[in-house]
Design a protein around this motif. Structure first.
Motif, mmCIF file in Angstrom:
data_model
loop_
_atom_site.group_PDB
_atom_site.id
_atom_site.type_symbol
_atom_site.label_atom_id
_atom_site.label_comp_id
_atom_site.label_asym_id
_atom_site.label_seq_id
_atom_site.Cartn_x
_atom_site.Cartn_y
_atom_site.Cartn_z
ATOM 1 N N ALA A 61 44.694 63.011 6.461
ATOM 2 C CA ALA A 61 46.136 63.165 6.240
ATOM 3 C C ALA A 61 46.887 61.909 6.693
ATOM 4 O O ALA A 61 47.802 61.428 6.010
ATOM 5 N N TRP A 62 46.491 61.341 7.856
ATOM 6 C CA TRP A 62 47.116 60.109 8.335
ATOM 7 C C TRP A 62 46.867 58.954 7.375
ATOM 8 O O TRP A 62 47.775 58.166 7.081
ATOM 9 N N LYS A 94 48.376 69.488 13.117
ATOM 10 C CA LYS A 94 48.528 68.687 11.904
ATOM 11 C C LYS A 94 49.835 69.036 11.196
ATOM 12 O O LYS A 94 50.597 68.141 10.824
ATOM 13 N N SER A 95 50.126 70.326 11.063
ATOM 14 C CA SER A 95 51.342 70.667 10.321
ATOM 15 C C SER A 95 52.585 70.297 11.129
ATOM 16 O O SER A 95 53.592 69.884 10.559
ATOM 17 N N GLN A 142 57.661 63.734 8.338
ATOM 18 C CA GLN A 142 58.501 63.917 7.152
ATOM 19 C C GLN A 142 59.985 63.779 7.531
ATOM 20 O O GLN A 142 60.729 63.046 6.887
ATOM 21 N N LEU A 185 48.998 59.249 4.324
ATOM 22 C CA LEU A 185 50.393 58.962 4.654
ATOM 23 C C LEU A 185 50.629 57.441 4.687
ATOM 24 O O LEU A 185 51.575 56.921 4.076
ATOM 25 N N LEU A 223 52.960 66.450 10.703
ATOM 26 C CA LEU A 223 53.382 66.067 9.355
ATOM 27 C C LEU A 223 54.836 66.438 9.115
ATOM 28 O O LEU A 223 55.573 65.702 8.462
#
Lengths: 205, 205
Positions: B133-134, B70-71, B78, B137, B74
């Motif tokens: 998270a998706w 995940k990180s 970004q 976003l 992301l």
């Protein structure tokens, strides 16, 4: 193959249907792997012997749950939807039917996932996937709709149908994961999805 | 909580990353429930002690796989996407990024499902879902795009974003179920889905 009475007497059929109904709920809430026959036996309130008289194993019982629901759905779709003989109306009604089915019965769409879980086990009795049946149904409607000019889309009808069925299936799984038991959220998003499909597939001519 | 060395030395970090990489593949192919620590230990070729030095349990290891990916995603999103500062381009690039990720790494999207499986277990260490998270976003892009007039849609940005992420997630699961390992089918359908989204969300003004 099943052994024993698969419903040849009215009482046998009623018992079999009751086992299928309860098993569908237990499989939907625990998943195929985590469900034990004992869980279903306890919920249905019959003896072990009575259950095994109808279904010889957990995999056979799960396959029977899948087959029973698939044939029930396809029969209803045939009667309520394909009888319209109008691809535009059929596509709209099918979308509403899918949303209504999920909202009215919490284990209904779970059967699709039960079939997938079953297909990945060693004991898979080998029935066809309900997902494939849904895709074929939608592909048929899209194909007739494009031929008659009321539906418009590019590409293969099978691919377009897979995208539609998958969008619906994904919406159910993702809403279950992010907002468990929030039927309002599912309904709101499903209506948004139907609205997208309406704008996407209805021919503007 | 993990115990032991979580990567404070270069060698420790390399070992930890290698365990995470192998574990991601094993979890993706067998699912969380069916995976045993022994399967991962065998694949990674280290001793039991070396693995447990980094991860105290299967659930902790699975959560670390989820968090790490995940990180990483992301951060890439970004850098490659949100830096465009143009919601229309961001939406297009994000769609292409998701398709490319699935095509280039078979276990990549499986991590989303690993997180869901983990969330439904008793041992869940409690990390946030990558799906959420998706959705956040995409919702952010939709909201900025509607505000600046380049994107158009009705309803709540969070609901519309959930429909988009779910359509993509469903397409991956349904293609895996109906046409296992057919990356061409996935790519063809994913491009059809991106084309639908393009027509659906791009403002015609």
């Amino acid at each position: 193959m099943e052994f024993g009475d698969t419903g040849s007497t009215p009482k046998g059929a009623a018992t079999r249907n009751e086992i299928l109904r309860v098993a569908a709920d237990v499989f939907a809430s625990k998943g195929f792997e985590q469900t034990r026959m004992d869980d279903i036996i306890r919920e249905v309130g019959l003896t072990k012997g009575a259950i095994y008289f109808h279904f010889s194993s957990k995999a056979m019982l799960a396959q029977a749950v899948v087959d029973e629901q698939k044939s029930r759905w396809l029969r209803r779709v045939q009667e309520e939807i394909l009888s319209k003989n109008n691809p535009l109306e059929e596509l709209r009604s099918l979308g509403e039917f899918m949303v209504r089915t999920v909202l009215s019965d919490s284990s209904a769409w779970g059967v699709v996932h039960l079939a997938n879980q079953l297909a990945s086990t060693k004991e898979h009795p080998g029935g066809a996937s309900p997902l494939a049946a849904w895709v074929d149904l939608v592909a048929g409607i899209l194909q007739r709709g494009r031929a008659s000019g009321v539906l418009a889309f590019s590409g293969d009808p099978g691919d377009a149908a897979t995208v539609i069925v998958a969008a619906f299936d994904g919406l159910k799984s993702v809403t279950d994961a992010l907002d468990p038991k929030d039927l309002d959220a599912f309904e709101r998003r499903a209506n948004l999805l139907l609205q997208f499909l309406e704008q996407q597939f209805i021919s503007s001519q």
